[in-house]
Design a protein around this motif. Structure first.
Motif, PDB file in Angstrom:
ATOM      1  N   TRP A  21       0.809  -1.219   0.000  1.00  0.00           N
ATOM      2  CA  TRP A  21       0.000   0.000   0.000  1.00  0.00           C
ATOM      3  C   TRP A  21       0.839   1.263   0.000  1.00  0.00           C
ATOM      4  N   GLU A  22       1.990   1.275   0.671  1.00  0.00           N
ATOM      5  CA  GLU A  22       2.817   2.489   0.688  1.00  0.00           C
ATOM      6  C   GLU A  22       3.410   2.795  -0.691  1.00  0.00           C
ATOM      7  N   LEU A  23       3.595   1.766  -1.505  1.00  0.00           N
ATOM      8  CA  LEU A  23       4.170   1.992  -2.832  1.00  0.00           C
ATOM      9  C   LEU A  23       3.130   2.405  -3.866  1.00  0.00           C
ATOM     10  N   SER A  24       1.859   2.112  -3.618  1.00  0.00           N
ATOM     11  CA  SER A  24       0.835   2.402  -4.631  1.00  0.00           C
ATOM     12  C   SER A  24       0.773   3.882  -4.969  1.00  0.00           C
ATOM     13  N   ARG A  25       0.977   4.723  -3.987  1.00  0.00           N
ATOM     14  CA  ARG A  25       0.931   6.172  -4.253  1.00  0.00           C
ATOM     15  C   ARG A  25       2.045   6.620  -5.191  1.00  0.00           C
ATOM     16  N   PHE A  26       3.174   5.877  -5.232  1.00  0.00           N
ATOM     17  CA  PHE A  26       4.240   6.248  -6.158  1.00  0.00           C
ATOM     18  C   PHE A  26       3.821   6.013  -7.596  1.00  0.00           C
ATOM     19  N   TRP A  27       3.035   4.960  -7.847  1.00  0.00           N
ATOM     20  CA  TRP A  27       2.532   4.750  -9.204  1.00  0.00           C
ATOM     21  C   TRP A  27       1.777   5.988  -9.646  1.00  0.00           C
ATOM     22  N   HIS A  28       0.904   6.477  -8.785  1.00  0.00           N
ATOM     23  CA  HIS A  28       0.112   7.653  -9.128  1.00  0.00           C
ATOM     24  C   HIS A  28       1.015   8.838  -9.466  1.00  0.00           C
ATOM     25  N   VAL A  51       9.144  10.133   6.806  1.00  0.00           N
ATOM     26  CA  VAL A  51       8.215   9.301   6.044  1.00  0.00           C
ATOM     27  C   VAL A  51       7.344  10.164   5.130  1.00  0.00           C
ATOM     28  N   ASN A  52       6.844  11.276   5.653  1.00  0.00           N
ATOM     29  CA  ASN A  52       6.001  12.130   4.817  1.00  0.00           C
ATOM     30  C   ASN A  52       6.784  12.800   3.700  1.00  0.00           C
ATOM     31  N   GLY A  53       8.066  13.072   3.944  1.00  0.00           N
ATOM     32  CA  GLY A  53       8.910  13.605   2.868  1.00  0.00           C
ATOM     33  C   GLY A  53       9.033  12.606   1.724  1.00  0.00           C
ATOM     34  N   ILE A  54       9.176  11.331   2.064  1.00  0.00           N
ATOM     35  CA  ILE A  54       9.253  10.280   1.044  1.00  0.00           C
ATOM     36  C   ILE A  54       7.913  10.148   0.321  1.00  0.00           C
ATOM     37  N   ARG A  55       6.821  10.165   1.084  1.00  0.00           N
ATOM     38  CA  ARG A  55       5.498  10.044   0.473  1.00  0.00           C
ATOM     39  C   ARG A  55       5.222  11.163  -0.529  1.00  0.00           C
ATOM     40  N   CYS A  56       5.803  12.324  -0.289  1.00  0.00           N
ATOM     41  CA  CYS A  56       5.505  13.496  -1.113  1.00  0.00           C
ATOM     42  C   CYS A  56       6.598  13.820  -2.132  1.00  0.00           C
ATOM     43  N   LEU A  57       7.571  12.918  -2.310  1.00  0.00           N
ATOM     44  CA  LEU A  57       8.711  13.180  -3.198  1.00  0.00           C
ATOM     45  C   LEU A  57       8.311  13.615  -4.607  1.00  0.00           C
ATOM     46  N   HIS A  58       7.274  13.048  -5.148  1.00  0.00           N
ATOM     47  CA  HIS A  58       6.936  13.283  -6.558  1.00  0.00           C
ATOM     48  C   HIS A  58       5.623  14.034  -6.737  1.00  0.00           C
TER      49      HIS A  58
END
Length: 196
Positions: A21-28, A51-58
């Protein structure tokens, strides 16, 4: 996903702690479809920032659960896609009791409230490992139709039950990938004995 995104103003993706689930947002975000992610603040502020910095990288954004309603409504006004994990225990009044694997589970009702208010489409989405393809695959289920009877409280409970049933169905398809040791049934209906 793409059809629902183009057809509605705002899209709500329900998911759970299933697969990656944590990786699915990177696909988006890596394919140009950034999203807003509803999260719980981590107890350690430094780890939370990391963690939030990684989640928001892209280009993704986060909305904290303590600012859930306002953040979600703002995202819908902007036509965003919002992802939310719905397989966590809640307490009333933020949660309502709906069946989950045959047992009433207190489940977040805010998503149903927002969907009914905004008309956003609701889709289940999960990134699960597929043996046949030897990779994780992001799959979206069909749009979940919203019940609108005019009885707001009934509609909120029924739509929350529909969302929960879609999550349960996905977990049943890949039970070995449901990575959740959380006490999902901790909150009990009034008068019912604890299960833990």
């Amino acid at each position: 996903y793409l059809a629902a995104r183009e057809r509605t103003h705002g899209l709500l993706i329900i998911t759970g702690h299933l697969g990656a689930w944590e990786l699915s947002r990177f696909w988006h975000s890596l394919t140009g479809y950034t999203m807003t992610i509803v999260i719980r603040r981590l107890d350690n502020p430094r780890v939370d920032r990391l963690v939030n910095g990684i989640r928001c990288l892209h280009g993704n954004r986060v909305v904290h659960k303590d600012d859930f309603a306002r953040g979600l409504l703002a995202a819908m006004r902007q036509g965003d896609t919002v992802g939310i994990l719905m397989d966590t225990n809640m307490t009333p009044p933020q949660g309502v009791f709906v069946p989950f694997f045959g047992t009433p589970a207190c489940t977040a009702s805010g998503l149903a409230r927002v969907a009914l208010r905004t008309g956003a489409a609701v889709l289940p989405g999960f990134l699960v490992w597929e043996d046949a393809e030897q990779q994780s695959v992001l799959r979206f289920g069909p749009e979940i139709p919203l019940l609108r009877t005019g009885d707001d409280e009934r509609d909120i409970v029924e739509n929350t039950a529909r969302f929960t049933a879609a999550i349960e169905e996905s977990i049943r398809c890949s039970p070995d990938q449901w990575l959740w040791v959380h006490r999902r049934w901790k909150t009990r209906p009034p008068g019912e004995a604890p299960v833990y």
